[in-house]
Write a protein that holds these residues in place. Structure first.
Motif, PDB file in Angstrom:
ATOM      1  N   ARG A   1       0.815  -1.214   0.000  1.00 61.42           N
ATOM      2  CA  ARG A   1       0.000   0.000   0.000  1.00 61.42           C
ATOM      3  C   ARG A   1       0.847   1.262   0.000  1.00 61.42           C
ATOM      4  NH1 ARG A   1      -4.724  -1.613   4.311  1.00 61.42           N
ATOM      5  NH2 ARG A   1      -5.596   0.380   3.628  1.00 61.42           N
ATOM      6  N   GLY A   2       2.102   1.158   0.456  1.00 58.51           N
ATOM      7  CA  GLY A   2       2.970   2.321   0.484  1.00 58.51           C
ATOM      8  C   GLY A   2       3.532   2.581   1.870  1.00 58.51           C
TER       9      GLY A   2
ATOM     10  N   GLY B   1      -1.902  -0.667  -9.743  1.00 60.62           N
ATOM     11  CA  GLY B   1      -0.479  -0.788  -9.441  1.00 60.62           C
ATOM     12  C   GLY B   1       0.196  -1.734 -10.401  1.00 60.62           C
TER      13      GLY B   1
ATOM     14  N   LEU C   1       1.030  -0.683  -5.206  1.00 61.70           N
ATOM     15  CA  LEU C   1       0.077   0.364  -5.581  1.00 61.70           C
ATOM     16  C   LEU C   1       0.799   1.620  -6.069  1.00 61.70           C
ATOM     17  CD1 LEU C   1      -2.725   0.185  -2.857  1.00 61.70           C
ATOM     18  CD2 LEU C   1      -2.274  -1.305  -4.815  1.00 61.70           C
ATOM     19  N   ASN C   2       0.212   2.241  -7.112  1.00 64.02           N
ATOM     20  CA  ASN C   2       0.770   3.506  -7.609  1.00 64.02           C
ATOM     21  C   ASN C   2      -0.093   4.702  -7.223  1.00 64.02           C
ATOM     22  OD1 ASN C   2      -1.397   3.385  -9.417  1.00 64.02           O
ATOM     23  ND2 ASN C   2      -0.151   2.457 -11.036  1.00 64.02           N
TER      24      ASN C   2
ATOM     25  N   PRO D   1      -3.265   5.747  -3.940  1.00 66.93           N
ATOM     26  CA  PRO D   1      -4.089   5.222  -2.842  1.00 66.93           C
ATOM     27  C   PRO D   1      -5.496   4.921  -3.336  1.00 66.93           C
ATOM     28  CG  PRO D   1      -3.805   7.586  -2.619  1.00 66.93           C
ATOM     29  CD  PRO D   1      -2.938   7.165  -3.763  1.00 66.93           C
TER      30      PRO D   1
ATOM     31  N   PRO E   1       1.806   6.039  -1.333  1.00 60.43           N
ATOM     32  CA  PRO E   1       2.239   4.963  -2.241  1.00 60.43           C
ATOM     33  C   PRO E   1       3.697   5.123  -2.661  1.00 60.43           C
ATOM     34  CG  PRO E   1       0.073   5.770  -2.870  1.00 60.43           C
ATOM     35  CD  PRO E   1       0.592   6.719  -1.820  1.00 60.43           C
TER      36      PRO E   1
END
Length: 227
Positions: A107-108, A128, A171-172, A174, A184
């Motif tokens: 998720r980052g 993502g 992920l790229n 949220p 992210p």
């Protein structure tokens, strides 16, 4: 005369080796640029809306996806840091697709103070890139399973811990509704080094120095003319 011949052989061999190493680094630079171009093309390609049943860890690495499902619990936390922010954690969560398959999502970043914050759970749409990070080496400490703290990403071990498939989506952005300070950390090529040009310049510079020194010693080794 024998000394001059010996110096010529040593000088020529050394010069050939150094030039060969510089040329090899230029070839490696071209090879690495090709890999980086391939990765960039995959990262920014058309995202798939379904995760293929059979995934190839090389052919499918970095491919973009846009998936719907549910974010589950618990989270795993990978110790890391961000420039200008400081230490914190990557948040790894289980994600159940609409067809029932369970995968991992990265998720980052969250700051250490946000580790226990309430994060988005339940239905979500994520975007993502597919990845199989394996960052563990012989120096990596074992994870603290009681606290859910890890010191490197390991897709296989994390999947076993969270009962998911050993595949991770980085992920790229949220997902809608995420408001717990998660930043992210998308897949990109910035973290993949390509220093081969510097290495090539170093080897060619050494070749130039070697040639100059060889010429110097050869000139000093010439027999003195008889008077």
């Amino acid at each position: 005369m024998r000394r001059v011949i010996f110096l010529l052989i040593v000088s020529g061999a050394g010069l050939a080796i150094l030039i060969g190493l510089g040329t090899w680094q230029l070839q490696r630079m071209t090879w690495k640029e090709g890999i980086l171009a391939t990765i960039e093309a995959r990262i920014h390609g058309e995202p798939a809306v379904d995760l293929p049943t059979a995934l190839d860890r090389e052919a499918d690495k970095y491919h973009p996806v846009h998936l719907s499902g549910e974010i589950g619990a618990p989270d795993l936390f990978v110790v890391t840091s961000l420039k200008d922010i400081g230490p914190g954690f990557r948040v790894i969560s289980p994600f159940t697709l609409s067809n029932g398959r369970r995968i991992l999502i990265d998720r980052g970043f969250v700051a250490g103070s946000d580790k226990t914050a309430q994060r988005l759970r339940g239905p979500a749409t994520i975007s993502g890139n597919v990845h199989w990070p394996q960052e563990v080496d012989s120096y990596t400490p074992a994870p603290d399973l009681d606290e859910g703290i890890w010191y490197a990403r390991d897709a296989d071990a994390m999947a076993q811990q969270l009962d998911t498939e050993p595949v991770m989506v980085i992920l790229n952005a949220p997902p809608a509704g995420e408001n717990a300070g998660v930043k992210p950390m998308p897949v990109d090529t910035a973290s993949i080094p390509n220093n081969h040009l510097q290495y090539a310049i170093t080897w060619f510079s050494l070749a130039f120095i070697w040639a100059a020194m060889s010429l110097y010693f050869l000139r000093r080794s010439r027999p003195e003319p008889k008077s």
